[in-house]
Design a protein around this motif. Sequence first.
Motif, PDB file in Angstrom:
ATOM      1  N   LYS A 206       1.704  -1.047  -0.607  1.00 13.48           N
ATOM      2  CA  LYS A 206      -0.208   0.191   0.115  1.00 13.48           C
ATOM      3  C   LYS A 206       0.967   1.309   0.218  1.00 13.48           C
ATOM      4  O   LYS A 206       0.312   1.824  -0.985  1.00 13.48           O
TER       5      LYS A 206
ATOM      6  N   GLU B  96       0.812   3.841  -3.053  1.00 11.63           N
ATOM      7  CA  GLU B  96       1.035   5.485  -2.585  1.00 11.63           C
ATOM      8  C   GLU B  96       2.161   6.221  -3.177  1.00 11.63           C
ATOM      9  O   GLU B  96       1.945   7.127  -3.485  1.00 11.63           O
TER      10      GLU B  96
ATOM     11  N   THR C 214       1.637   9.531  -5.974  1.00 10.38           N
ATOM     12  CA  THR C 214       2.132  10.416  -5.627  1.00 10.38           C
ATOM     13  C   THR C 214       3.769  10.959  -6.507  1.00 10.38           C
ATOM     14  O   THR C 214       4.035  12.338  -7.238  1.00 10.38           O
TER      15      THR C 214
END
Length: 147
Positions: free
Chosen positions: A130, A134, A138
Amino acid sequence: MRKLVIPKYYGRPSIGLALFGCTNRPFYHVCVFPDRALGRRYEGNILEQVGTFDPLPNQKNEKLVALNFGRLKYWIGERNAHISVPVLELLGLSGLFPIHPKSFIRAKDNRALIADQQLKVAAEAAEAEKVAQEQASTGAAATSHPQ
């Protein structure tokens, strides 16, 4: 050091484990002890050694046990020796007696412990995945919107 003695009358003997290892390296002898009712005079004395038990796994992850079944049958059958629970577990796993219930309980606890460890590892892997997603999102968002 424990002595090997043969008292004239030793009552009902017991079969148990005698520690012969060091602090961090236990090693047990399966021994026949005289009756405790004889008093402190015979405390710690051994009538006969009938086996050995090495509780630490070797390179092949085996715990080594050596038992003299003939002598065990003699002491249990003819001399009516009392058997301690750890020795009963060993005899159950070796096939001389039925498997002791404590062995089943220990196996169940070990399975639960392994399942908990696997769940922790899976949760940590999911968390790491996870975080990686992320960071990737980003990073992709930063490259798609230049300033």
